[in-house]
Scaffold this active site. Structure first.
Site, PDB file in Angstrom:
ATOM      1  N   LYS A  43       5.414 -24.887  46.270  1.00 30.95           N
ATOM      2  CA  LYS A  43       6.314 -23.832  45.898  1.00 30.95           C
ATOM      3  C   LYS A  43       7.715 -24.347  45.635  1.00 30.95           C
ATOM      4  O   LYS A  43       8.493 -23.728  44.936  1.00 30.95           O
ATOM      5  CB  LYS A  43       6.411 -22.784  46.996  1.00 30.95           C
ATOM      6  CG  LYS A  43       5.169 -22.109  47.387  1.00 30.95           C
ATOM      7  CD  LYS A  43       5.433 -21.138  48.539  1.00 30.95           C
ATOM      8  CE  LYS A  43       4.136 -20.697  49.149  1.00 30.95           C
ATOM      9  NZ  LYS A  43       4.367 -19.907  50.354  1.00 30.95           N
ATOM     10  N   GLU A  99       8.746 -31.977  40.333  1.00 27.51           N
ATOM     11  CA  GLU A  99       8.720 -31.829  41.788  1.00 27.51           C
ATOM     12  C   GLU A  99      10.135 -31.656  42.326  1.00 27.51           C
ATOM     13  O   GLU A  99      11.099 -32.159  41.740  1.00 27.51           O
ATOM     14  CB  GLU A  99       8.052 -33.069  42.391  1.00 27.51           C
ATOM     15  CG  GLU A  99       8.008 -33.128  43.897  1.00 27.51           C
ATOM     16  CD  GLU A  99       7.163 -32.064  44.562  1.00 27.51           C
ATOM     17  OE1 GLU A  99       7.486 -30.876  44.401  1.00 27.51           O
ATOM     18  OE2 GLU A  99       6.213 -32.401  45.286  1.00 27.51           O
ATOM     19  N   ASP A 103      10.190 -38.071  48.953  1.00 31.40           N
ATOM     20  CA  ASP A 103      10.684 -38.827  50.106  1.00 31.40           C
ATOM     21  C   ASP A 103       9.737 -39.986  50.406  1.00 31.40           C
ATOM     22  O   ASP A 103       9.911 -41.063  49.867  1.00 31.40           O
ATOM     23  CB  ASP A 103      10.996 -37.951  51.316  1.00 31.40           C
ATOM     24  CG  ASP A 103       9.889 -36.975  51.667  1.00 31.40           C
ATOM     25  OD1 ASP A 103       8.711 -37.284  51.453  1.00 31.40           O
ATOM     26  OD2 ASP A 103      10.208 -35.899  52.181  1.00 31.40           O
ATOM     27  N   LYS A 131      14.897 -39.064  47.949  1.00 29.21           N
ATOM     28  CA  LYS A 131      15.302 -39.620  49.253  1.00 29.21           C
ATOM     29  C   LYS A 131      14.738 -41.029  49.349  1.00 29.21           C
ATOM     30  O   LYS A 131      13.713 -41.262  49.983  1.00 29.21           O
ATOM     31  CB  LYS A 131      14.747 -38.777  50.404  1.00 29.21           C
ATOM     32  CG  LYS A 131      15.526 -37.558  50.740  1.00 29.21           C
ATOM     33  CD  LYS A 131      14.984 -36.942  52.036  1.00 29.21           C
ATOM     34  CE  LYS A 131      15.688 -35.658  52.361  1.00 29.21           C
ATOM     35  NZ  LYS A 131      15.176 -35.080  53.631  1.00 29.21           N
ATOM     36  N   VAL A 153      17.642 -30.781  53.641  1.00 26.47           N
ATOM     37  CA  VAL A 153      18.232 -30.001  52.558  1.00 26.47           C
ATOM     38  C   VAL A 153      17.420 -28.738  52.280  1.00 26.47           C
ATOM     39  O   VAL A 153      16.191 -28.743  52.372  1.00 26.47           O
ATOM     40  CB  VAL A 153      18.368 -30.845  51.272  1.00 26.47           C
ATOM     41  CG1 VAL A 153      19.452 -31.889  51.428  1.00 26.47           C
ATOM     42  CG2 VAL A 153      17.055 -31.503  50.888  1.00 26.47           C
ATOM     43  N   ARG A 165      14.882 -20.680  50.324  1.00 23.21           N
ATOM     44  CA  ARG A 165      14.510 -21.074  48.959  1.00 23.21           C
ATOM     45  C   ARG A 165      15.416 -20.432  47.907  1.00 23.21           C
ATOM     46  O   ARG A 165      15.689 -21.017  46.882  1.00 23.21           O
ATOM     47  CB  ARG A 165      13.067 -20.682  48.645  1.00 23.21           C
ATOM     48  CG  ARG A 165      12.022 -21.502  49.335  1.00 23.21           C
ATOM     49  CD  ARG A 165      10.635 -21.187  48.760  1.00 23.21           C
ATOM     50  NE  ARG A 165       9.559 -21.664  49.595  1.00 23.21           N
ATOM     51  CZ  ARG A 165       9.062 -22.889  49.582  1.00 23.21           C
ATOM     52  NH1 ARG A 165       9.582 -23.792  48.780  1.00 23.21           N
ATOM     53  NH2 ARG A 165       8.063 -23.232  50.369  1.00 23.21           N
TER      54      ARG A 165
END
Length: 191
Positions: A43, A99, A103, A131, A153, A165
């Protein structure tokens, strides 16, 4: 106005809008004369995805996937779980994975490999945030809007426990917000 649970705003609406448009122009140049399939990863990417594809001038087809490498906890299960698969066949297609954040790289590395196995002509990755300090897999986005440090974040599609969100900016969540919840959960499990 900043949400009270945020420590500070990392990227404003204006910064996001400008950088998303800039990256879209870069992607446009790569796909002139083509019709790529833009795959949004649900999501978290939905707001970035919507803004990004509206900045493109090349024609794109839209599709979505929901994937996860997490089980019921906060630690990766080490397996890619597909919760919602693509509706379109990727065979012979140029695919752009869109996306929210990369990370460790586990999910995107495995997803890219899966789409190649399914016969995609090319698979490129566009991320809102990178990241690099958390990377465990040898993968990098082909296009990235911003690099971020290892901070929690939220906003612009990114969440904590399905909250935040809808914030129009990206902020850093106060440690007390998620640490209090972790300790509260741990206390419930104490007998």
């Amino acid at each position: 106005m900043m949400n009270a649970d945020c420590e500070r705003i990392l990227f404003t609406e204006e910064q996001l809008r400008g950088r998303v448009a800039e990256v879209a122009r870069e992607v446009d140049g790569l796909y002139k004369g083509k019709r790529p399939l833009a795959v949004g990863i649900l999501k978290g990417s939905i707001i970035f995805y919507s803004d990004f594809i509206r900045c493109l001038t090349v024609p794109v087809e839209l599709d979505f996937m929901a994937v996860s490498s997490y089980g019921s906890g906060a630690v990766s299960s080490g397996k890619l779980k597909i919760k919602k698969d693509l509706d379109r066949d990727v065979r012979g297609r140029d695919v752009i994975i869109i996306e929210d954040i990369i990370d460790s790289g586990f999910t995107l590395a495995n997803l890219k490999e899966l789409l190649k196995e399914r016969g995609a002509e090319s698979v490129r990755i566009v991320t809102l945030l990178d990241k690099k300090g958390r990377r465990k897999y040898d993968i990098s986005p082909d296009f990235n809007c911003f690099e971020v440090d290892d901070e929690f974040v939220v906003g612009y599609g990114l969440d904590y426990d399905e909250m935040y969100r809808s914030l129009p900016y990206i902020g850093i969540l106060k440690r007390s917000v998620y640490e209090d919840r972790i300790f509260a959960s741990a206390d419930k499990n104490v007998v």
